[in-house]
Scaffold this motif. Structure first.
Motif, PDB file in Angstrom:
ATOM      1  N   GLY A 175     -11.776  23.987   1.826  1.00  0.00           N
ATOM      2  CA  GLY A 175     -13.123  24.273   1.350  1.00  0.00           C
ATOM      3  C   GLY A 175     -14.071  24.797   2.407  1.00  0.00           C
ATOM      4  N   VAL A 176     -14.032  24.194   3.602  1.00  0.00           N
ATOM      5  CA  VAL A 176     -14.997  24.591   4.625  1.00  0.00           C
ATOM      6  C   VAL A 176     -14.824  26.051   5.052  1.00  0.00           C
ATOM      7  CG1 VAL A 176     -15.662  24.198   7.020  1.00  0.00           C
ATOM      8  CG2 VAL A 176     -15.509  22.274   5.437  1.00  0.00           C
TER       9      VAL A 176
ATOM     10  N   LEU B 112     -13.504  28.419   3.326  1.00  0.00           N
ATOM     11  CA  LEU B 112     -13.890  29.225   2.171  1.00  0.00           C
ATOM     12  C   LEU B 112     -15.405  29.322   2.060  1.00  0.00           C
ATOM     13  CD1 LEU B 112     -11.505  28.423  -0.826  1.00  0.00           C
ATOM     14  CD2 LEU B 112     -11.851  30.584   0.395  1.00  0.00           C
ATOM     15  N   ALA B 113     -16.092  28.185   2.230  1.00  0.00           N
ATOM     16  CA  ALA B 113     -17.547  28.178   2.134  1.00  0.00           C
ATOM     17  C   ALA B 113     -18.157  29.086   3.199  1.00  0.00           C
ATOM     18  CB  ALA B 113     -18.072  26.753   2.298  1.00  0.00           C
ATOM     19  N   LEU B 114     -17.606  29.020   4.429  1.00  0.00           N
ATOM     20  CA  LEU B 114     -18.166  29.841   5.511  1.00  0.00           C
ATOM     21  C   LEU B 114     -17.930  31.324   5.250  1.00  0.00           C
ATOM     22  CD1 LEU B 114     -17.240  27.540   8.496  1.00  0.00           C
ATOM     23  CD2 LEU B 114     -19.528  28.338   7.933  1.00  0.00           C
TER      24      LEU B 114
ATOM     25  N   GLY C 148     -17.447  32.643   2.320  1.00  0.00           N
ATOM     26  CA  GLY C 148     -18.308  32.963   1.197  1.00  0.00           C
ATOM     27  C   GLY C 148     -19.739  33.197   1.643  1.00  0.00           C
ATOM     28  N   TYR C 149     -20.203  32.399   2.579  1.00  0.00           N
ATOM     29  CA  TYR C 149     -21.551  32.547   3.115  1.00  0.00           C
ATOM     30  C   TYR C 149     -21.741  33.933   3.719  1.00  0.00           C
ATOM     31  CZ  TYR C 149     -25.030  32.169   6.844  1.00  0.00           C
ATOM     32  OH  TYR C 149     -26.062  32.407   7.698  1.00  0.00           O
TER      33      TYR C 149
END
Lengths: 314, 345
Positions: free
Chosen positions: B35-36, B38-40, B42-43
């Motif tokens: 997740g982390v 992916l989140a970064l 995505g950001y």
């Protein structure tokens, strides 16, 4: 040895004398190289003896370490056992801490590496107001002692409920606090290391990519990251070892709570309760060393490169 | 436990619910690992889409901040904000209510225990970098001339990979003390007794030796680091230069003093300042080996004790500020070096 070959006599007065001179030069070179070899071997031996002693003690039957020196175990009759390892892995809370160490270390390596890569890309290939000053401030922060940050951060963590007792979507909130803390502490070095590497990537590459219409995101993921695998690998190893081996940050943000305590904290508690269980300490220490030693010996090349890139500036 | 030999003693089992530990935490760990990143990503991708919507002219001035913002957020939150907070806090009383000026510092600097702490830090500051450089240089220069350089360097470098806690345990057994009537099981006292026919020494308790014993553990751990860097600098010296000096008749000692040492000086300075910072921040070895007892306490450990055991935030903040002040000269020096190198680029 190059000394012996460096200055051959220009005009030998007599053949026998020249031969003798060369022979004696070679002899003295050999003697001094033997002395050199012995000196290096002796120093190396002195360096590994402490670890070797602990390793041997960890395989001796319980209590033997306390009645005779480990070196006596090197003579027959050989009497080695895995009892200490079995006891440590089976009965103590070392196994959960082993898990906790991974639980802390893996995210605390991934997050700062990713965040640092983004920032290093901007610092080395984009122009913006205050860029050089911000980078300089980051270099300065490399020297700041972590202790300076503990009190306000602890207060903040307690205020926000990020302590080891609380739950955060099912996750022990203590982990979250340690991840965030390690991210902040690791970033100055991580950005410094990666920016040094990104900066020396060939400029033509970026220009031609831009002409082809590639935006910064594409350039970063398709060009910069694949080209920087060695630098990222060495950073990952560094951060992994630093977090895995850390005691202070773990003590501060998760305390001694066994649910979240990593190996270093549990080991320290074992040392505190030394007395009758000291023989387990030997095995416990080696259990804690297994992962970093594997990482270290498997990826030594990257590790050394990272050290050189981070310290010998430029 | 039943299968074990009677020799082994059961360790105290702490009440850890191993199963919920794994069933709750393992999924979270996997979630974070996936997740982390992916989140970064995505950001970055998401905000870049937004930046592209801006007028073309303002894009270049906005885009860099998207990339550095997460780093600035974490560094600001974890390093800058608390640093300022601690400095402010050090001027207030224990409860944080009343401004006391330099009161905390005056009280600490007149405390006998703190003076011993400062003396010990000074010992660390002088001996640790000095000995690390000495051994590192010696090993770099000597191992450069033997055929088995690689294994030697690996073995000496090995302590770099392990924790200070493990190092402390290793050395606990080296410094082990047994009554003179019994055989010594620590190798150091075995040497003292059997080879020098002296009395065994309590290396960790005896205030004449214990600070040196602790500092040496740190030296043992960091020498490999210094050796690797210095060895790289040594190999960077052109061989022709040394060969030319030898042809001119210079002996090895002169070559070392007049050529090798001056050329390696910048690297020695870098390693030295790194070690000075390490010496100031030293914590783990003392915490594990003596917990600051027997006159071995140092700033970082004392600060921890004030924070946790005593709950005295005023003292803890003031000690942290003292630590920070001690680092400032190194920090300024580092920045000047850095800018000098940048200027040469």
């Amino acid at each position: 040895m190059s000394v012996a070959t460096a200055a051959p006599p220009a005009t030998p007065p007599a053949r026998s004398k020249a031969a003798r001179t060369r022979w004696s030069q070679r002899l003295s070179a050999n003697v001094s190289s033997a002395g050199l070899n012995v000196a290096v071997l002796a120093l190396t031996l002195a360096w590994i003896v402490p670890t070797l002693g602990l390793l041997i003690n960890s395989f001796r039957p319980g209590g033997a370490f306390n009645t005779s020196g480990w070196w006596t175990a090197l003579a027959p009759p050989f009497n080695f056992t895995l009892d200490s390892y079995r006891a440590v892995l089976g009965a103590s809370d070392l196994a959960p801490s082993f898990f906790n160490s991974f639980m802390i270390t893996i995210p605390a390596t991934i997050i700062p590496t990713a965040v640092a890569a983004f920032a290093a890309y901007a610092f080395s290939w984009m122009r913006f107001w205050g860029r050089d000053w911000i980078f300089l401030a980051l270099v300065g922060l490399l020297a700041v002692p972590l202790q300076v940050t503990f009190i306000p951060l602890l207060t903040l963590a307690v205020h926000m409920g990020l302590t080891s007792g609380n739950n955060f979507f099912g996750l022990n909130a203590g982990f979250l606090a340690v991840w965030i803390a390690h991210t902040g502490y690791g970033l100055p070095f991580a950005i410094y290391l990666l920016a040094n590497f990104f900066r020396v990537l060939p400029q033509d590459l970026f220009e031609s990519a831009e002409i082809d219409g590639a935006g910064p995101v594409t350039v970063f993921f398709r060009l910069v990251l694949p080209l920087s695998v060695p630098a990222i690998a060495s950073l990952v190893i560094f951060q992994f070892l630093w977090v895995w081996n850390d005691l202070l940050v773990a003590l501060i943000y998760v305390g001694g709570t066994p649910e979240v305590a990593p190996l270093t904290v549990t080991l320290t508690n074992l040392v505190g309760g030394l007395g009758q269980h000291i023989e387990y300490l030997t095995a416990a220490a080696f259990v804690s060393m297994v992962v970093p030693l594997i990482v270290f010996f498997a990826l030594r090349r990257y590790f050394v490169r990272g050290i050189l890139a981070g310290s010998v500036k430029g | 436990m039943d299968a074990m030999t009677p020799l082994t003693v059961t360790l105290p089992m702490l009440d850890v619910d191993w199963e919920t530990l794994v069933s709750v935490n393992l999924p979270t760990l996997l979630f974070v690992i996936v997740g982390v990143p992916l989140a970064l990503v995505g950001y970055i991708v998401g905000l870049d889409v937004l930046v592209r919507r801006l007028p073309k002219r303002s894009q270049p001035s906005v885009r860099p901040w998207v990339w550095v913002a997460p780093a600035i957020f974490f560094v600001g939150l974890i390093l800058v904000y608390p640093m300022v907070g601690t400095v402010v806090r050090s001027f207030f009383d224990r409860r944080g209510d009343a401004f006391v000026g330099l009161g905390n510092f005056v009280r600490l600097l007149t405390d006998h225990g703190v003076l011993i702490v400062l003396r010990n830090n000074l010992l660390w500051l002088l001996l640790y970098p000095g000995l690390v450089l000495l051994f590192g240089l010696l090993l770099a220069v000597l191992s450069d001339r033997v055929k088995f350089e690689k294994p030697v360097k690996s073995l000496i470098f090995m302590p770099m990979a392990i924790s200070f806690v493990a190092m402390a345990i290793i050395w606990q057994f080296v410094y082990y003390y047994k009554d003179p009537s019994e055989p010594q099981t620590g190798i150091l006292n075995a040497v003292v007794v059997n080879i020098f026919h002296g009395l065994p020494i309590t290396w960790i308790q005896d205030t004449r030796f214990n600070n040196f014993a602790l500092i040496f553990i740190g030296v043992w751990g960091a020498t490999g680091f210094a050796m690797v860097i210095l060895s790289a600098a040594l190999k960077g010296i052109p061989a022709e230069l040394l060969e030319a000096a030898r042809v001119d008749g210079a002996n090895e000692r002169t070559i070392f003093r007049r050529i090798i040492l001056p050329l390696m000086m910048p690297t020695i300075v870098v390693v030295g300042t790194t070690m000075v910072i390490f010496a100031l921040k030293a914590f783990d070895v003392v915490y594990v080996m003596t917990a600051g007892n027997y006159n071995t306490d140092i700033l970082a450990r004392r600060m921890y004790a004030e924070l946790y055991s005593a709950g005295n935030y005023a003292n803890a903040s003031a000690l942290a500020v003292i630590l920070l002040l001690a680092v400032v000269p190194v920090l300024i020096f580092n920045l000047r070096q850095f800018r000098a190198v940048e200027a040469r680029r």
